[in-house]
Write an enzyme that holds these catalytic residues in place. Structure first.
Site, PDB file in Angstrom:
ATOM      1  CG  ASN A  10      -1.689   1.268   1.402  1.00 19.18           C
ATOM      2  OD1 ASN A  10      -1.741   2.097   0.487  1.00 19.18           O
ATOM      3  ND2 ASN A  10      -2.307   1.451   2.561  1.00 19.18           N
ATOM      4  CE  LYS A  12       0.130   3.081   4.860  1.00 20.18           C
ATOM      5  NZ  LYS A  12       0.253   3.131   6.297  1.00 20.18           N
ATOM      6  CG  HIS A  95      -5.563   2.079   5.162  1.00 21.25           C
ATOM      7  ND1 HIS A  95      -5.104   2.967   6.102  1.00 21.25           N
ATOM      8  CD2 HIS A  95      -4.590   1.136   5.018  1.00 21.25           C
ATOM      9  CE1 HIS A  95      -3.893   2.582   6.496  1.00 21.25           C
ATOM     10  NE2 HIS A  95      -3.561   1.474   5.857  1.00 21.25           N
ATOM     11  CD  GLU A  97      -2.571   5.408   6.749  1.00 19.42           C
ATOM     12  OE1 GLU A  97      -2.569   5.469   5.509  1.00 19.42           O
ATOM     13  OE2 GLU A  97      -1.664   4.845   7.402  1.00 19.42           O
ATOM     14  CD  GLU A 167      -3.255  -2.386   7.149  1.00 22.85           C
ATOM     15  OE1 GLU A 167      -2.230  -2.704   6.557  1.00 22.85           O
ATOM     16  OE2 GLU A 167      -3.791  -1.261   7.031  1.00 22.85           O
ATOM     17  N   GLY A 173       2.874   2.031  10.771  1.00 19.62           N
ATOM     18  CA  GLY A 173       3.872   3.091  10.648  1.00 19.62           C
ATOM     19  C   GLY A 173       4.607   3.402  11.932  1.00 19.62           C
ATOM     20  CB  SER A 213       5.436  -2.161  11.726  1.00 19.59           C
ATOM     21  OG  SER A 213       5.079  -0.826  12.033  1.00 19.59           O
TER      22      SER A 213
HETATM   23  P1  13P Z   1       3.284   0.180   7.564  1.00 19.60           P
HETATM   24  O1  13P Z   1       3.735  -1.131   6.965  1.00 19.60           O
HETATM   25  O2  13P Z   1       4.075   1.345   7.074  1.00 19.60           O
HETATM   26  O3  13P Z   1       3.175   0.094   9.047  1.00 19.60           O
HETATM   27  O4  13P Z   1       1.802   0.444   7.017  1.00 19.60           O
HETATM   28  C1  13P Z   1       0.873  -0.562   7.134  1.00 19.60           C
HETATM   29  C2  13P Z   1      -0.344  -0.183   6.376  1.00 19.60           C
HETATM   30  O5  13P Z   1      -1.090   0.686   6.793  1.00 19.60           O
HETATM   31  C3  13P Z   1      -0.599  -0.872   5.105  1.00 19.60           C
HETATM   32  O6  13P Z   1      -1.872  -0.588   4.650  1.00 19.60           O
END
Ligand code: 13P
Length: 249
Positions: A10, A12, A95, A97, A167, A173, A213
């Site tokens: 992903n 982002k 997601h 976010e 997640e 992150g 992560s």
């Molecule tokens: P990270 O791997 O950067 O923690 O992000 C995970 C994520 O949100 C994937 O959609």
């Protein structure tokens, strides 16, 4: 039959179209594998150049979001037909976010799920608890609600083809991966929830990823768990490390 792993990046809000092409050219040889489905979910503006750059490789290009209407006065949104016309096969929906910053709810995620299936796009539906919810001991209640509402009206046949990404928000992150036991426990709980909504056969088929992560060091143990069918990878998907994650065995 064993479920085929699905390992998705992903991106982002990272990578300009030019950078996207460069990254795909770098990663293409590194993510080559016959053992798993490999998906790069990229920003909408990167989809077409990414598709072109990935041609002839095992990389499928996915989107990070999609609207639930067919077309019309929805400034700034991307329709399902725009995605399928560009060759998109997967879309990340719900997601954390998007839920946190863009007011996505399980209800809007559900509308998007139904639309994605209608257009033959495989949803990667995200769910996951906050640190507070984990500390309060309501992780599974919260996730079950996200899954149940997200899948309202989805048929068993459709659900069997879907991907769910677990997640935990506190692991995204932060460099703080859930322990293998925590990840497996929730992914198993999600599978049980699917079995309750549908049946055991559907639960056996649906693919459940872990995200948060994930890196080359943690992927092997996570992906070896019986209910973890791959990963949704953020930061590490933008680096050559993603090749190691994809070839985790
Ligand atoms: P990270 O791997 O950067 O923690 O992000 C995970 C994520 O949100 C994937 O959609």
């Amino acid at each position: 039959m064993a479920r085929r792993k699905i390992i998705a990046g992903n991106w982002k809000m990272n990578m300009t179209p030019t950078e996207a092409v460069e990254l795909i050219n770098t990663l293409k040889p590194l993510v080559a594998t016959d053992d798993a489905d490999v998906v790069f979910c990229v920003p909408a503006i990167d989809i077409i150049p990414a598709m072109e750059a990935a041609k002839g490789s095992n990389i499928a290009i996915g989107a990070e979001n999609m609207y639930f209407e067919e077309k019309g006065a929805y400034t700034g949104e991307i329709s399902p037909a725009m995605l399928t016309d560009a060759g998109v096969k997967y879309v990340v929906l719900g997601h954390s976010e998007r839920r946190e910053y863009f007011a996505e709810t399980s209800e809007t995620v559900n509308k998007k799920m139904l639309k994605a299936f209608e257009h033959g796009i495989t949803p990667i539906m995200c769910c996951g608890e906050t640190l507070t919810q984990r500390e309060q001991g309501v992780t599974m209640d919260f996730i079950r609600q996200q899954v149940k509402v997200g899948f309202l009206g989805v048929t068993a046949e459709q659900a069997a083809t879907a991907v769910i990404a677990y997640e935990p928000i506190w692991a995204i992150g932060t460099g703080k991966t859930a322990t293998t036991e925590q990840a497996q426990e929730v992914c198993k709980g999600i599978r049980e929830c699917i079995a309750e909504i549908y049946d055991a056969a559907t639960a056996e088929k649906i693919r459940i990823q872990y995200g948060g992560s994930v890196n080359a060091a943690t992927a092997p143990e996570l992906f070896a768990q019986p209910d973890i069918d791959g990963g949704l990878v953020g930061g590490a998907a933008l680096k050559p490390d993603f090749g190691k994650i994809v070839n985790w065995k």
